[in-house]
Each structure stands twice: as structure tokens, then as C-alpha cells.
Write a protein that holds these residues in place. Structure first.
Motif, mmCIF file in Angstrom:
data_model
loop_
_atom_site.group_PDB
_atom_site.id
_atom_site.type_symbol
_atom_site.label_atom_id
_atom_site.label_comp_id
_atom_site.label_asym_id
_atom_site.label_seq_id
_atom_site.Cartn_x
_atom_site.Cartn_y
_atom_site.Cartn_z
ATOM 1 N N ASP A 64 0.842 -1.196 0.000
ATOM 2 C CA ASP A 64 0.000 0.000 0.000
ATOM 3 C C ASP A 64 0.880 1.251 0.000
ATOM 4 O O ASP A 64 1.220 1.773 1.067
ATOM 5 C CB ASP A 64 -0.900 -0.030 1.243
ATOM 6 C CG ASP A 64 -2.024 0.994 1.178
ATOM 7 O OD1 ASP A 64 -2.559 1.220 0.086
ATOM 8 O OD2 ASP A 64 -2.363 1.558 2.232
ATOM 9 N N PRO A 65 1.276 1.740 -1.173
ATOM 10 C CA PRO A 65 2.139 2.928 -1.221
ATOM 11 C C PRO A 65 1.451 4.135 -0.587
ATOM 12 O O PRO A 65 0.242 4.332 -0.726
ATOM 13 C CB PRO A 65 2.348 3.148 -2.730
ATOM 14 C CG PRO A 65 2.004 1.844 -3.370
ATOM 15 C CD PRO A 65 0.945 1.233 -2.507
ATOM 16 N N LEU A 66 2.243 4.960 0.098
ATOM 17 C CA LEU A 66 1.765 6.205 0.681
ATOM 18 C C LEU A 66 2.428 7.375 -0.052
ATOM 19 O O LEU A 66 3.609 7.302 -0.412
ATOM 20 C CB LEU A 66 2.114 6.287 2.164
ATOM 21 C CG LEU A 66 1.508 5.223 3.082
ATOM 22 C CD1 LEU A 66 2.110 5.341 4.488
ATOM 23 C CD2 LEU A 66 0.001 5.347 3.154
ATOM 24 N N HIS A 67 1.653 8.441 -0.273
ATOM 25 C CA HIS A 67 2.168 9.616 -0.979
ATOM 26 C C HIS A 67 1.963 10.859 -0.120
ATOM 27 O O HIS A 67 0.881 11.055 0.448
ATOM 28 C CB HIS A 67 1.439 9.806 -2.315
ATOM 29 C CG HIS A 67 1.565 8.645 -3.238
ATOM 30 N ND1 HIS A 67 2.703 8.389 -3.978
ATOM 31 C CD2 HIS A 67 0.690 7.644 -3.546
ATOM 32 C CE1 HIS A 67 2.524 7.303 -4.697
ATOM 33 N NE2 HIS A 67 1.315 6.820 -4.456
ATOM 34 N N PHE A 68 2.999 11.692 -0.047
ATOM 35 C CA PHE A 68 2.804 13.005 0.550
ATOM 36 C C PHE A 68 1.815 13.766 -0.319
ATOM 37 O O PHE A 68 1.964 13.836 -1.550
ATOM 38 C CB PHE A 68 4.125 13.770 0.634
ATOM 39 C CG PHE A 68 5.130 13.152 1.572
ATOM 40 C CD1 PHE A 68 4.878 13.114 2.934
ATOM 41 C CD2 PHE A 68 6.309 12.621 1.096
ATOM 42 C CE1 PHE A 68 5.788 12.545 3.810
ATOM 43 C CE2 PHE A 68 7.233 12.052 1.962
ATOM 44 C CZ PHE A 68 6.969 12.009 3.321
ATOM 45 N N ALA A 69 0.784 14.337 0.310
ATOM 46 C CA ALA A 69 -0.268 14.985 -0.466
ATOM 47 C C ALA A 69 -0.695 16.276 0.208
ATOM 48 O O ALA A 69 -0.701 16.382 1.441
ATOM 49 C CB ALA A 69 -1.471 14.047 -0.611
ATOM 50 N N VAL A 70 -1.040 17.251 -0.630
ATOM 51 C CA VAL A 70 -1.545 18.542 -0.157
ATOM 52 C C VAL A 70 -2.681 18.966 -1.083
ATOM 53 O O VAL A 70 -2.898 18.381 -2.149
ATOM 54 C CB VAL A 70 -0.444 19.633 -0.175
ATOM 55 C CG1 VAL A 70 0.637 19.319 0.834
ATOM 56 C CG2 VAL A 70 0.148 19.781 -1.578
ATOM 57 N N ALA A 71 -3.393 20.020 -0.696
ATOM 58 C CA ALA A 71 -4.394 20.610 -1.592
ATOM 59 C C ALA A 71 -3.673 21.320 -2.743
ATOM 60 O O ALA A 71 -2.540 21.785 -2.590
ATOM 61 C CB ALA A 71 -5.258 21.602 -0.825
ATOM 62 N N PRO A 72 -4.304 21.412 -3.900
ATOM 63 C CA PRO A 72 -3.660 22.081 -5.044
ATOM 64 C C PRO A 72 -3.251 23.523 -4.762
ATOM 65 O O PRO A 72 -2.316 24.029 -5.398
ATOM 66 C CB PRO A 72 -4.722 21.992 -6.138
ATOM 67 C CG PRO A 72 -5.530 20.784 -5.785
ATOM 68 C CD PRO A 72 -5.568 20.768 -4.287
ATOM 69 N N ASP A 73 -3.935 24.192 -3.811
ATOM 70 C CA ASP A 73 -3.577 25.582 -3.515
ATOM 71 C C ASP A 73 -2.740 25.715 -2.239
ATOM 72 O O ASP A 73 -2.544 26.820 -1.719
ATOM 73 C CB ASP A 73 -4.841 26.439 -3.400
ATOM 74 C CG ASP A 73 -5.793 25.930 -2.316
ATOM 75 O OD1 ASP A 73 -5.535 24.838 -1.759
ATOM 76 O OD2 ASP A 73 -6.806 26.617 -2.043
ATOM 77 N N HIS A 74 -2.228 24.642 -1.715
ATOM 78 C CA HIS A 74 -1.371 24.676 -0.527
ATOM 79 C C HIS A 74 -0.011 25.271 -0.911
ATOM 80 O O HIS A 74 0.475 25.065 -2.034
ATOM 81 C CB HIS A 74 -1.199 23.250 0.023
ATOM 82 C CG HIS A 74 -0.559 23.179 1.359
ATOM 83 N ND1 HIS A 74 0.801 23.295 1.551
ATOM 84 C CD2 HIS A 74 -1.088 22.981 2.604
ATOM 85 C CE1 HIS A 74 1.091 23.162 2.830
ATOM 86 N NE2 HIS A 74 -0.043 22.971 3.501
ATOM 87 N N PRO A 75 0.638 26.018 -0.009
ATOM 88 C CA PRO A 75 1.969 26.581 -0.316
ATOM 89 C C PRO A 75 2.975 25.551 -0.812
ATOM 90 O O PRO A 75 3.795 25.852 -1.687
ATOM 91 C CB PRO A 75 2.407 27.196 1.015
ATOM 92 C CG PRO A 75 1.123 27.511 1.724
ATOM 93 C CD PRO A 75 0.150 26.455 1.316
ATOM 94 N N LEU A 76 2.930 24.339 -0.278
ATOM 95 C CA LEU A 76 3.872 23.311 -0.728
ATOM 96 C C LEU A 76 3.650 22.933 -2.194
ATOM 97 O O LEU A 76 4.591 22.516 -2.883
ATOM 98 C CB LEU A 76 3.747 22.060 0.147
ATOM 99 C CG LEU A 76 4.360 22.139 1.542
ATOM 100 C CD1 LEU A 76 3.939 20.932 2.379
ATOM 101 C CD2 LEU A 76 5.887 22.216 1.457
ATOM 102 N N ALA A 77 2.405 23.071 -2.671
ATOM 103 C CA ALA A 77 2.105 22.696 -4.050
ATOM 104 C C ALA A 77 2.774 23.629 -5.045
ATOM 105 O O ALA A 77 2.934 23.274 -6.225
ATOM 106 C CB ALA A 77 0.589 22.680 -4.263
ATOM 107 N N ARG A 78 3.202 24.805 -4.604
ATOM 108 C CA ARG A 78 3.815 25.777 -5.507
ATOM 109 C C ARG A 78 5.326 25.576 -5.635
ATOM 110 O O ARG A 78 5.969 26.201 -6.480
ATOM 111 C CB ARG A 78 3.517 27.200 -5.012
ATOM 112 C CG ARG A 78 2.035 27.553 -5.065
ATOM 113 C CD ARG A 78 1.816 29.050 -4.911
ATOM 114 N NE ARG A 78 2.100 29.519 -3.550
ATOM 115 C CZ ARG A 78 1.187 29.578 -2.592
ATOM 116 N NH1 ARG A 78 -0.069 29.195 -2.821
ATOM 117 N NH2 ARG A 78 1.512 30.025 -1.398
#
Length: 291
Positions: free
Chosen positions: A163-177
Motif C-alpha cells: 500500500d504505497p503512501l504519498h505526501f499529499a496537499v491541496a492544489p492551492d497549498h503553499p507546498l504545491a507551488r
């Protein structure tokens, strides 16, 4: 007292003689006589009086006859029940699992199991994986389908799914930029994760601890759907299973970092598994070979 002798006794009583009983049971008359003699010896009581060509029940025989019929009927019912057991699977199967696995991994094997074994009664209990381990250990459930953690005897764990896990954020999260996120970048923002005592939390926390980084926790909850909701509205980042990644969240690849959980089933090594449990495990193994 054996069933063959008891059957011979009832046959003689019903047919009024040894020859007729022998014909009904497809035996010789001496064989019937021997069985009756063995029964009388074991009971230390005469069951028939031989009055010339006529055979009549003694007082002991009359007392035994209804009980003998009942014992033979119960023996036949037991034989048929065991035959049914060989042909079909019934009984109750108690399974502990997490809400996430129940929603995303078990529908197919559960649907197949109920179609193949409609007489089996499923008792499915939803709880954290750590609680599921404890329930198997204490004999409260027969089987757990969970995130697998450290497992010691008498428990035995078998992996079914990676069961792979992925770091995930909302598309408008600062990390997404960020053009490329690092673990240090991610650690600088609050996270929402399962409770610290859970296997999943430890998997994520250990990755950061090995780099000398600590986690900022906005909150913890063991409901993965709640975690995903908080991620999707931009309140925190998390590590989400592959099965939950969709357009509502953005995956943050981090070079050199791969997160994964092991999902599978746990049984107690000292317990004899029911045929229902064995059948269900077989279906899980089919899932493992096809995934």
C-alpha cells in the motif's frame, strides 16, 4: 455399545426375527446373531426371548428400543451434518478490520465470499489495526485484515497488499507551488496523521526522524477519509494511500523517499481456523496474486 449392534437390535425388533433383519441390513443371519450377542453382553441384559420361531422383546429390550431409535436418529443427523460440512461452509466468521481497508480493499473478497458461501454468517468489526491485533491475540475474533505492524508469536501476519503512501496537499497549498519539495520543506508545515500509536504514524514519523526532522501536528485522527478531507481543503499535509489519491489532492514527490504500508491478515498460531476462515483467507490470497 456400537452403532452396528444397535442397528441390528432395532432391525430385529422391527422385523420380528433375525432372518428378516439380516435381509434388511444385507447381512447373514449369523452376523446379526453375533451383533445382538455383543450388545447383550455389553449391556449385561437379555434383549430378546426366542420362543420357538418367534422372537419377542424382553422387558430390557422394550426399555432400550425407543432410546436406540433416538440414538440412531441422532447419529444419522450428525452424519448428515458432517456431510453438509464437507459440501458447504456455514457457521460464523468474525473479522476485525479498519474502516479504510473495509472501504478500499475488502468489497471484492467479501462479495465473492458471500456469493460462494451464503450459509456463513459474517461478523465484521471495524477498529484500528492495533486493536484488531489485540482482538486476535485474545481470541475475540478469528481473523484480522489490517495494516501490518511488528508481529510476534503467537500471532502470524501474512501480507496481501503493498500500500504505497504519498505526501499529499491541496492544489492551492503553499507546498504545491514548490518546484521540488524536500522533507525539510514538508516538515515546516503542519500535518494531519493517524494517532501516534498507530503503525501508519510510525512509518511516516520514522522517515522524518531519520533525517533529524520533527513533525508539526495540526491534529490526529484514525479516519483516513477525515484526513483526506483536511488535506483537500488546505488545512494540512498528510501521507495518503494510493487508493485515496485523486484530483482533490496533489502528490508531492520527494527524491529518495518512498513510503509504503503492508496490508494483510493476522491469525493466532494456536487457533484451529474454521473452514469459513480458511475460505476467506483463500480469497484474500487470490486478491494478492491479482494485485
Amino acid at each position: 455399545m456400537d452403532w452396528a449392534s444397535l442397528s441390528a437390535f432395532v432391525a430385529v425388533a422391527d422385523h420380528g426375527g433375525f432372518s428378516a433383519a439380516a435381509g434388511q441390513l444385507h447381512l447373514t443371519q449369523p452376523a446379526i446373531s453375533k451383533r445382538i450377542a455383543l450388545l447383550e453382553a455389553s449391556l449385561q441384559a437379555r434383549l430378546f426371548d426366542r420362543l420357538g420361531r418367534q422372537v419377542v422383546l424382553t422387558e430390557a429390550g422394550r426399555l432400550l428400543l425407543p432410546r436406540a431409535r433416538q440414538m440412531l436418529a441422532e447419529a444419522e443427523a450428525a452424519r448428515r451434518a458432517l456431510q453438509d460440512l464437507g459440501q458447504d461452509i456455514g457457521g460464523r466468521l468474525s473479522v476485525a478490520t479498519s474502516h479504510h481497508i473495509g472501504l478500499h480493499r475488502l468489497p471484492a473478497p467479501l462479495r465473492r465470499f458471500t456469493a460462494l458461501h451464503p450459509r456463513a454468517a459474517l461478523d465484521i468489526r471495524f477498529m484500528d489495526s492495533e486493536q484488531a491485533y489485540a482482538q486476535v491475540l485474545h481470541g475475540e475474533v478469528e481473523l484480522a485484515v489490517t495494516t501490518l505492524g511488528p508481529t510476534e508469536a503467537p500471532l502470524h501476519a501474512t501480507m496481501v497488499w503493498d500500500d504505497p503512501l504519498h505526501f499529499a496537499v491541496a492544489p492551492d497549498h503553499p507546498l504545491a507551488r514548490l518546484p521540488k519539495a524536500t522533507l525539510a520543506d514538508i516538515a515546516a508545515h503542519p500535518a494531519v496523521l493517524p494517532d501516534p500509536g498507530t503503525f501508519t504514524h510510525r512509518i511516516v514519523a520514522d522517515v522524518f526522524a531519520r533525517r533529524g526532522l520533527s513533525l508539526q501536528l495540526r491534529m490526529t485522527t484514525n479516519y483516513m477519509e477525515t484526513i483526506k478531507m483536511m488535506v483537500s481543503v488546505g488545512l494540512a499535509w498528510s501521507a495518503l494511500p494510493q487508493t485515496m489519491v485523486d484530483a482533490q489532492v496533489q502528490v508531492l514527490p520527494v527524491a529518495g523517499v518512498q513510503l509504503s504500508r503492508r496490508l494483510g491478515y493476522v491469525v493466532h498460531g494456536g487457533r484451529t481456523l474454521s473452514r469459513a476462515a480458511q475460505a476467506f483467507i483463500g480469497l484474500l490470497q487470490v486478491e494478492a496474486s491479482s494485485s
